[in-house]
Design a protein around this motif. Structure first.
Motif, mmCIF file in Angstrom:
data_model
loop_
_atom_site.group_PDB
_atom_site.id
_atom_site.type_symbol
_atom_site.label_atom_id
_atom_site.label_comp_id
_atom_site.label_asym_id
_atom_site.label_seq_id
_atom_site.Cartn_x
_atom_site.Cartn_y
_atom_site.Cartn_z
ATOM 1 N N PRO A 87 -29.159 -15.448 26.024
ATOM 2 C CA PRO A 87 -27.892 -15.265 26.756
ATOM 3 C C PRO A 87 -27.846 -16.122 28.011
ATOM 4 C CG PRO A 87 -29.344 -13.373 27.056
ATOM 5 C CD PRO A 87 -29.978 -14.217 25.992
ATOM 6 N N MET A 88 -26.656 -16.624 28.288
ATOM 7 C CA MET A 88 -26.468 -17.447 29.478
ATOM 8 C C MET A 88 -26.529 -16.568 30.725
ATOM 9 S SD MET A 88 -23.289 -19.997 30.321
ATOM 10 C CE MET A 88 -23.438 -20.777 28.726
ATOM 11 N N GLU A 89 -27.231 -17.025 31.740
ATOM 12 C CA GLU A 89 -27.395 -16.230 32.948
ATOM 13 C C GLU A 89 -27.078 -16.993 34.223
ATOM 14 O OE1 GLU A 89 -31.370 -14.807 32.850
ATOM 15 O OE2 GLU A 89 -31.035 -13.406 31.185
ATOM 16 N N ARG A 90 -27.248 -18.304 34.241
ATOM 17 C CA ARG A 90 -27.130 -19.062 35.479
ATOM 18 C C ARG A 90 -26.112 -20.188 35.351
ATOM 19 N NH1 ARG A 90 -33.645 -19.785 36.610
ATOM 20 N NH2 ARG A 90 -34.147 -17.559 36.802
ATOM 21 N N GLU A 91 -25.574 -20.573 36.509
ATOM 22 C CA GLU A 91 -24.657 -21.710 36.632
ATOM 23 C C GLU A 91 -23.518 -21.626 35.609
ATOM 24 O OE1 GLU A 91 -24.987 -23.490 39.166
ATOM 25 O OE2 GLU A 91 -26.990 -22.827 39.742
ATOM 26 N N VAL A 92 -22.941 -20.442 35.484
ATOM 27 C CA VAL A 92 -21.930 -20.243 34.452
ATOM 28 C C VAL A 92 -20.654 -21.042 34.739
ATOM 29 C CG1 VAL A 92 -22.817 -17.991 33.772
ATOM 30 C CG2 VAL A 92 -21.115 -18.126 35.595
ATOM 31 N N GLY A 93 -20.321 -21.223 36.009
ATOM 32 C CA GLY A 93 -19.116 -21.966 36.344
ATOM 33 C C GLY A 93 -19.197 -23.433 35.962
ATOM 34 N N VAL A 94 -20.293 -24.081 36.336
ATOM 35 C CA VAL A 94 -20.485 -25.495 36.008
ATOM 36 C C VAL A 94 -20.525 -25.684 34.497
ATOM 37 C CG1 VAL A 94 -22.111 -27.416 36.147
ATOM 38 C CG2 VAL A 94 -21.632 -26.043 38.174
ATOM 39 N N ARG A 95 -21.160 -24.768 33.811
ATOM 40 C CA ARG A 95 -21.257 -24.881 32.356
ATOM 41 C C ARG A 95 -19.896 -24.693 31.685
ATOM 42 N NH1 ARG A 95 -27.065 -21.857 31.051
ATOM 43 N NH2 ARG A 95 -28.333 -23.297 32.296
ATOM 44 N N MET A 96 -19.049 -23.852 32.252
ATOM 45 C CA MET A 96 -17.708 -23.703 31.700
ATOM 46 C C MET A 96 -16.917 -24.993 31.858
ATOM 47 S SD MET A 96 -14.825 -20.774 32.434
ATOM 48 C CE MET A 96 -14.605 -21.175 34.156
ATOM 49 N N LEU A 97 -17.009 -25.621 33.030
ATOM 50 C CA LEU A 97 -16.319 -26.887 33.245
ATOM 51 C C LEU A 97 -16.832 -27.954 32.287
ATOM 52 C CD1 LEU A 97 -16.321 -26.918 37.144
ATOM 53 C CD2 LEU A 97 -14.316 -26.608 35.684
ATOM 54 N N ALA A 98 -18.150 -28.025 32.118
ATOM 55 C CA ALA A 98 -18.739 -29.013 31.211
ATOM 56 C C ALA A 98 -18.277 -28.774 29.779
ATOM 57 C CB ALA A 98 -20.260 -28.961 31.290
ATOM 58 N N ALA A 99 -18.180 -27.501 29.390
ATOM 59 C CA ALA A 99 -17.758 -27.182 28.025
ATOM 60 C C ALA A 99 -16.332 -27.646 27.758
ATOM 61 C CB ALA A 99 -17.879 -25.678 27.780
ATOM 62 N N VAL A 100 -15.443 -27.480 28.724
ATOM 63 C CA VAL A 100 -14.055 -27.900 28.528
ATOM 64 C C VAL A 100 -13.959 -29.426 28.457
ATOM 65 C CG1 VAL A 100 -11.704 -27.766 29.410
ATOM 66 C CG2 VAL A 100 -13.230 -25.806 29.670
ATOM 67 N N ILE A 101 -14.761 -30.118 29.248
ATOM 68 C CA ILE A 101 -14.774 -31.590 29.176
ATOM 69 C C ILE A 101 -15.257 -32.049 27.800
ATOM 70 C CG2 ILE A 101 -15.933 -33.657 30.050
ATOM 71 C CD1 ILE A 101 -15.803 -32.437 32.835
ATOM 72 N N ILE A 102 -16.322 -31.430 27.300
ATOM 73 C CA ILE A 102 -16.820 -31.776 25.965
ATOM 74 C C ILE A 102 -15.760 -31.462 24.908
ATOM 75 C CG2 ILE A 102 -18.546 -31.174 24.218
ATOM 76 C CD1 ILE A 102 -20.513 -30.709 26.549
ATOM 77 N N PHE A 103 -15.038 -30.365 25.101
ATOM 78 C CA PHE A 103 -13.938 -30.002 24.206
ATOM 79 C C PHE A 103 -12.899 -31.132 24.149
ATOM 80 C CE2 PHE A 103 -9.736 -28.110 23.554
ATOM 81 C CZ PHE A 103 -9.927 -27.337 22.424
ATOM 82 N N GLY A 104 -12.537 -31.666 25.311
ATOM 83 C CA GLY A 104 -11.575 -32.763 25.352
ATOM 84 C C GLY A 104 -12.112 -34.023 24.699
ATOM 85 N N MET A 105 -13.386 -34.348 24.921
ATOM 86 C CA MET A 105 -13.993 -35.535 24.319
ATOM 87 C C MET A 105 -14.038 -35.422 22.795
ATOM 88 S SD MET A 105 -17.090 -36.092 27.069
ATOM 89 C CE MET A 105 -17.821 -37.441 26.135
ATOM 90 N N ALA A 106 -14.378 -34.245 22.300
ATOM 91 C CA ALA A 106 -14.416 -34.040 20.852
ATOM 92 C C ALA A 106 -13.026 -34.176 20.250
ATOM 93 C CB ALA A 106 -15.006 -32.658 20.539
ATOM 94 N N THR A 107 -12.006 -33.728 20.981
ATOM 95 C CA THR A 107 -10.633 -33.867 20.513
ATOM 96 C C THR A 107 -10.257 -35.341 20.384
ATOM 97 O OG1 THR A 107 -10.014 -31.767 21.558
ATOM 98 C CG2 THR A 107 -8.233 -33.294 21.022
ATOM 99 N N ILE A 108 -10.653 -36.148 21.353
ATOM 100 C CA ILE A 108 -10.357 -37.584 21.305
ATOM 101 C C ILE A 108 -11.014 -38.229 20.087
ATOM 102 C CG2 ILE A 108 -10.709 -39.790 22.489
ATOM 103 C CD1 ILE A 108 -10.577 -38.211 25.135
ATOM 104 N N VAL A 109 -12.286 -37.905 19.836
ATOM 105 C CA VAL A 109 -12.995 -38.470 18.690
ATOM 106 C C VAL A 109 -12.310 -38.069 17.387
ATOM 107 C CG1 VAL A 109 -15.168 -38.474 17.410
ATOM 108 C CG2 VAL A 109 -15.195 -38.573 19.905
ATOM 109 N N PHE A 110 -11.881 -36.811 17.298
ATOM 110 C CA PHE A 110 -11.163 -36.374 16.097
ATOM 111 C C PHE A 110 -9.892 -37.192 15.903
ATOM 112 C CE2 PHE A 110 -7.825 -33.686 14.217
ATOM 113 C CZ PHE A 110 -8.374 -33.490 12.955
ATOM 114 N N GLY A 111 -9.148 -37.404 16.976
ATOM 115 C CA GLY A 111 -7.924 -38.194 16.857
ATOM 116 C C GLY A 111 -8.180 -39.609 16.383
ATOM 117 N N LEU A 112 -9.299 -40.203 16.833
ATOM 118 C CA LEU A 112 -9.619 -41.585 16.491
ATOM 119 C C LEU A 112 -10.039 -41.770 15.042
ATOM 120 C CD1 LEU A 112 -11.569 -42.633 19.718
ATOM 121 C CD2 LEU A 112 -9.273 -43.370 19.034
ATOM 122 N N THR A 113 -10.290 -40.699 14.312
ATOM 123 C CA THR A 113 -10.669 -40.842 12.906
ATOM 124 C C THR A 113 -9.565 -41.477 12.081
ATOM 125 O OG1 THR A 113 -9.935 -38.566 12.436
ATOM 126 C CG2 THR A 113 -12.262 -38.891 12.974
#
Length: 451
Positions: free
Chosen positions: A296-322
Motif C-alpha cells: 500500500p502507498m504510504e508516502r508522498e501521495v500528492g506528488v505521486r498523484m500529479l505524476a500519475a496524471v502526467i503519465i495518463f496524459g502521455m499515454a493518451t498522446i501515444v494512443f492517439g499517434l497509433t
C-alpha cells in the motif's frame, strides 16, 4: 503514584482489523464491484451501438458526435440533481437509496437486452437509457461512496476507503472490456450480463443490516444544507485542488470515449478489437490494484498523484499517434499505451478518492461525495461529449492527441497553483478543526509547532 518496578507496562493498541473481516463490508465491496462492472459494461455497448447505427447514415465525424451526445445525456441528469442527491445521501438510509437505484438499472439493462435480441434498438431508445443511467448514478454514487465508512470502525477506515475506491475503479475499467467481449459473442448478452450483475449487487446490498449514520440536521432549511457540499469543497483548497485536477485533466484526455472510432475506422479491428482495446486499461488497473494490496502507498501521495496524471496524459498522446503507425504494430502500441493509461488512472483515483473520503466528516460525506461524483462524471461523461464533439470538428486523432497534451498542461498548472497537492505526504486522517475544516495532510502536528 506509579511504581515502574511493579506497575504493568501499558498495553499497545491492537492492530486494526482488515476491512474484509467484517461481513457487511465484504457484501458492500462485492456489491459495488458488481454494480460498477454492470454499469460500465453497459455504457461501452450503448456507445458502440449508437456509433454503428449512426454510421449507417453519417460519416465518421458525424457518428462520433453521437458519442458526444451519449455522454451528455448521462451527464445532464447528474449535473441537475447533484445538490439533491448529496443531501438525500446524508439524510436517508444509504442502503435503501442504493437498492432503489439498482432496481431502476436492472429494468434499463433488461429492456436493452430485449430490444437488442429482437432487433428494435434505435438512437432515441439508446439516449433514453443513457438518461436513466445518469439519473440512477446521480443518486447511488454519493450513497455508495458514503456508505463504506459506516461499515467498519475508525481504525480500519483508511483501508476500507481504499478498497472501495479500487472496487469502483476496477469496475469502471474492467466493465468496458467485459461488455465489448460479450457483445462480440452475442450482442444482447452484454446487456443481459449487466442486468444479472445488477441483481448480484442488489442481493449483496440486502445482506447489509442497519448501519450507523450521522444524525440529520433539522435546524436548517434543506436548501441551505444542499449547498453545504459545494461550500465545503470551495473553502477547502486541498479538496478543491484534488477534485478539480481530475475534472480538467480527464475532461481533456477522453481517449476511451473514442475507442469505437479507433476500433472500427482507424485500427480497423472490429467489435472483437474493441474488446481488446477496452480490456487494456483494465489490465493496467488490475495489476496496479494488486500491487497496492501487497504494498500500500504510504508516502508522498500528492506528488505521486500529479505524476500519475502526467503519465495518463502521455499515454493518451501515444494512443492517439497509433493512427500514423504501420498497421502491423499500431494495435500493439495502442494496447500497450492503454495498459499504461489504466495503471496511471488507478493510481490517481486510488489516491484522490482516499484523500477526499478521509478529509471529510461523515455528516458531509454524501454532499461532498456528490460534488466529487459530479466532477468525475464531468471528466468522464462530459469528457466523452467533449471528445466526441471535438472529433467531429477536427477529427478523432487530433482530438485524442490534443487531449493528452491538455491533461499534462493542466497537471503542471495545478502543481503550481495548488502547492497543497505537492505537499500532501500521507493518508493519515487529520483532526477536524473547530470550524469543520480538516487540517491538511501536510500541516505540522502540535508537537512540531512547539519544538
Amino acid at each position: 503514584m506509579q511504581h515502574p518496578e511493579t506497575d504493568p507496562a501499558p498495553q499497545a493498541a491492537p492492530p486494526a482489523r482488515h476491512p474484509v473481516q467484517y461481513g457487511s463490508f465484504r457484501a458492500y465491496l462485492f456489491g459495488r464491484l458488481s454494480a460498477m462492472l454492470a454499469q460500465y459494461g453497459m455504457m461501452i455497448v450503448l456507445g458502440w451501438q449508437a456509433y454503428n447505427i449512426a454510421r449507417e447514415t453519417m460519416g465518421t465525424q458525424g457518428a462520433a458526435a453521437q458519442l458526444g451526445l451519449i455522454g451528455l445525456a448521462q451527464f445532464l441528469p447528474l449535473f441537475l440533481l447533484t445538490p439533491v442527491t448529496g443531501w438525500v445521501a446524508d439524510h436517508f438510509d444509504r442502503r435503501l437509496i442504493v437498492r432503489a437505484t439498482l432496481l431502476l438499472l436492472i429494468a434499463g439493462a433488461s429492456l436493452m437486452a430485449l430490444a437488442t435480441f429482437e432487433g428494435w434498438v434505435t438512437l432515441p431508445l439508446i439516449f433514453l437509457i443513457a438518461v436513466l443511467v445518469g439519473i440512477a448514478r446521480a443518486f447511488n454514487g454519493p450513497a455508495f461512496s458514503a456508505l463504506a465508512p459506516n461499515l467498519v470502525p475508525k481504525e480500519s477506515l483508511p483501508r476500507a476507503i481504499a478498497l472501495s475506491s479500487v472496487a469502483w475503479q476496477s469496475g469502471s475499467i474492467v466493465g468496458p472490456a467485459m461488455g465489448g467481449y460479450i457483445y462480440a459473442l452475442t450482442p444482447w448478452g452484454a446487456y443481459a450480463t449487466s442486468a444479472l450483475l445488477y441483481v448480484v449487487a442488489m442481493t449483496a446490498m440486502l445482506l447489509i443490516g442497519k448501519v450507523p449514520q450521522a444524525a440529520r440536521d433539522l435546524t436548517r432549511h434543506p436548501l441551505r444544507q444542499m449547498v453545504d457540499g459545494l461550500s465545503y469543497v470551495r473553502q477547502n483548497r486541498f479538496l478543491l485542488a484534488t477534485i478539480t485536477l481530475d475534472l480538467f485533466a480527464v475532461l481533456l484526455a477522453g481517449a476511451t470515449a473514442l475507442l469505437p472510432v479507433y476500433a472500427r475506422d482507424i485500427l480497423q479491428v472490429g467489435s472483437q478489437g474493441l474488446g481488446h482495446l477496452a480490456a487494456a486499461p483494465a489490465i493496467g488497473a488490475a495489476v496496479t490494484a494488486l500491487w497496492f494490496s501487497f504494498r500500500p502507498m504510504e508516502r508522498e501521495v500528492g506528488v505521486r498523484m500529479l505524476a500519475a496524471v502526467i503519465i495518463f496524459g502521455m499515454a493518451t498522446i501515444v494512443f492517439g499517434l497509433t493512427a500514423f503507425m504501420p498497421h502491423g504494430i499500431a494495435m500493439e502500441v495502442a494496447l500497450a499505451s492503454l495498459v499504461v493509461l489504466g495503471s496511471a488512472d488507478m493510481v490517481s483515483v486510488y489516491i484522490r478518492s482516499s484523500l477526499i473520503q478521509l478529509y471529510t466528516p461523515d455528516a458531509m460525506r454524501g454532499r461532498v461525495g456528490s460534488v466529487s461524483q459530479l466532477t468525475i462524471s464531468a471528466s468522464n461523461e462530459l469528457g466523452e461529449a467533449e471528445s466526441g464533439f471535438l472529433a467531429a470538428l477536427v477529427g478523432p486523432v487530433t482530438a485524442v492527441i490534443a487531449g493528452g497534451i491538455g491533461a499534462i498542461i493542466i497537471t503542471l498548472a495545478w502543481a503550481r497553483l495548488f502547492p497543497e497537492i505537492r505537499l500532501a505526504r500521507s493518508f493519515d486522517p487529520p483532526d477536524i478543526r473547530p470550524n469543520g475544516a480538516p487540517a491538511p495532510p501536510f500541516a505540522p502536528t502540535a508537537k512540531e509547532t512547539t519544538t
